[in-house]
Design a protein around this motif. Sequence first.
Motif: not given
Length: 280
Positions: A183-190, A247-254, A229-237
């Motif tokens: 979002d405007e302030h937050r990231i995800a990373y490895f 964390a309040g997001y809505r994962p959408v698996a593809v 809000r919606h996070v579209v990500l690989n279904s394997a994750a």
Amino acid sequence: MTEQRTPPMTREYLMCPPQHFAVEYAINPWMDPAVEVDRELAGKQWELLRVTLTDLGHTVHVLPARVGLPDMVYAANGAFSVDGTVYGARFRHPQRRSEAAAHHRFYLDRGWTYIPASETNEGEGDFAYVPGVAGGVILAGYGFRTDPAAHAEAQEVLGRPVVSLRLVDPRFYHLDTALAVLDEHRIAYFPGAFSTAAQRVLAQLFPDAVLADDADALAFGLNLVSDGRHVVLNSAATGLAQRLAAAGYRPVAVELTELRKGGGSVKCCVAELRPAPPQT
């Protein structure tokens, strides 16, 4: 208790169908020309991703595929835009260099300000924009594809501060395989994809980041698209999806099994278009 998030305005994206997708050479550790690609299945998976984004209310522009450019489906690599200004890509490997011209034409036809690159860079593959930090900051990866000199060039072209982050694991050859803006302030990373110094920088700038583990990073979980809000990500994750939900997001698996064979997933297939803000 999870946070409740409100999505920002709808986004604009650019995708290119896998009409000519194939693994004909190996320019990253994931590519193996001996592994057969099911192009029909790749097309179905790509179309599902496109429909998923449009069903979430976003606009998806389609860049026509070109014969002889099997990696053109990874549309994120063709350019990087901020507020209507586009910094063009200059690909490292000769097999992909002609893709830049197709992206250039797309932006010119729509009246965007397009600045060709003098330095080697691979667009949103190695650039990410965090609009709510420092008035808008660009995170920029280097180590495998993009030259550090392109970071300074991008800063001059786009007028935003650039934070350079060194990638150290060749499996995470682009920034967008190891880091995503949520979002405007937050990231995800490895963390393991980055040098020790880059890890310290990220921890200081983003103390509330969502961290991925090895399994989800290697499943291309961070190669995602988020509208805040919606996070579209690989279904394997699956583990990362759970952390995002907490964390309040809505994962959408593809599912993108075929396109992963070329070393990419959701984000690699989707360039975000950031037009100039409306005049007030």
